[in-house]
Design an enzyme around this catalytic site. Sequence first.
Site, PDB file in Angstrom:
ATOM      1  CG  ASP A 141      -1.882   1.081   1.321  1.00 49.57           C
ATOM      2  OD1 ASP A 141      -1.920   1.884   0.365  1.00 49.57           O
ATOM      3  OD2 ASP A 141      -2.610   1.162   2.319  1.00 49.57           O
ATOM      4  CD  GLU A 169      -5.188  -0.928  -0.087  1.00 48.78           C
ATOM      5  OE1 GLU A 169      -5.535   0.274  -0.103  1.00 48.78           O
ATOM      6  OE2 GLU A 169      -5.724  -1.783   0.626  1.00 48.78           O
TER       7      GLU A 169
HETATM    8 MG   LIG Z   1      -2.317   4.056   0.157  1.00 43.99          MG
END
Ligand SMILES: [Mg+2]
Length: 406
Positions: free
Chosen positions: A12, A106
């Site tokens: 992420d 992500e």
């Molecule tokens: Mg992020």
Amino acid sequence: MAQAPRKIVHLDADAFFASVEQVLEPSLRGKPIAVGGAERGIVCSASYEARRLGVRTPMPTAAARRICPGLIMVPGRHGVYSEFSHRMFEIIHDFTPEVERCSIDEGYFELSGRREPIEELTGAIRDRIRKTLQLPVSFGMGSNKLVTQIASKMYKPESFHLVPPGSEAMFLYPLSNRWLPGVGEKTGKALDALGLHNVFHILQAPLSLLERAVGSYARELRQYAAGVDERPVVSIAEDPKSYGQQKTFLEELENRGEVELRLKRMLDELMAKIRADGKYVRTLTVRVRYPGMEEAQGSQSLCEPSCVATDFYPLLKELLTRIWRKPLPLRMAGVKLSQVYRASSVALHLPLFSGRPDGGEARIRLARAVDQLHRTLGQGAIGPARDILHEEKSEKEPPPHLFFEE
Ligand SMILES: [Mg+2]
């Protein structure tokens, strides 16, 4: 014999849009910045410097400015973020084909087939991303999606956290119920009301009690609470990298208007396919061939990806002027559209887009309406007004019955 635990990683990017801006503009580094539409006034992404001062997403720009008077607002540039995202996932693809992209910044990837320790491979990926893109990214490593996703988010930014196989349940015990899949604010409150504040409480609760808060989801929720998650990493088959069409002419063409018209028609057709596939594209390539088989080609890109053919018409004209060595006639001409983006990643932050002065959204709606008419009534049902002008010239293709202005 028990199966070897899977090797799964969740990644992420940290404050993705803001980080990209800081990568591209060194003077913004170390400063509280936020990416957002100034007109709509919503903060889409805030740098960690801004977050430390209380700026959150999504938050009205006015409120963010009150909290943080020195906040630097940067307008979003979605094409640029898509490009960074694309390159980030490309790096992961160099290490494993099993990549599941969940959003622009992500996703999960699986390294189960690899012998090397998970931390070694993930570390190599992290270093490559740092070196080539300079982006801060968080990684959670472990045996399933649930724990890896929590691990990357919990220790942000630049987390690099392994949940060792076998310790999943222990890792989850003390966490708030809000970390479990399917538990939002509303369900979280319902669980709180029953005294089930933490994952450990949920694991210990009788099923009947759990059902009072989450109904038929109770069994699955308890599985998650025990650290068990069998969800697979779903890698999607490679998307097309480009869309193209070309035509060899029966008679050599030397009329510029005629060539342009044919290329525009190809663009229109390709763009309908691109919209149907839920894609956006940025780069147009025009290719021509002269009678002696000699070829010429040129490319040009839009600032932001588009799914409307008319956005590419000016580029088409320019390219044709640049590459066509008049007065040579043409044997063949074609167009190719590349740098393909998924609509979901482009539309993710539509507020950034809808501020376009040219009514971008309205034109996409018009194009989709035309697609729909073509599907139900046939290609001849409606067409661009330019085709009236060429009515007499194109004997083989009758002009459409309805026209719209471009
Ligand atoms: Mg992020």
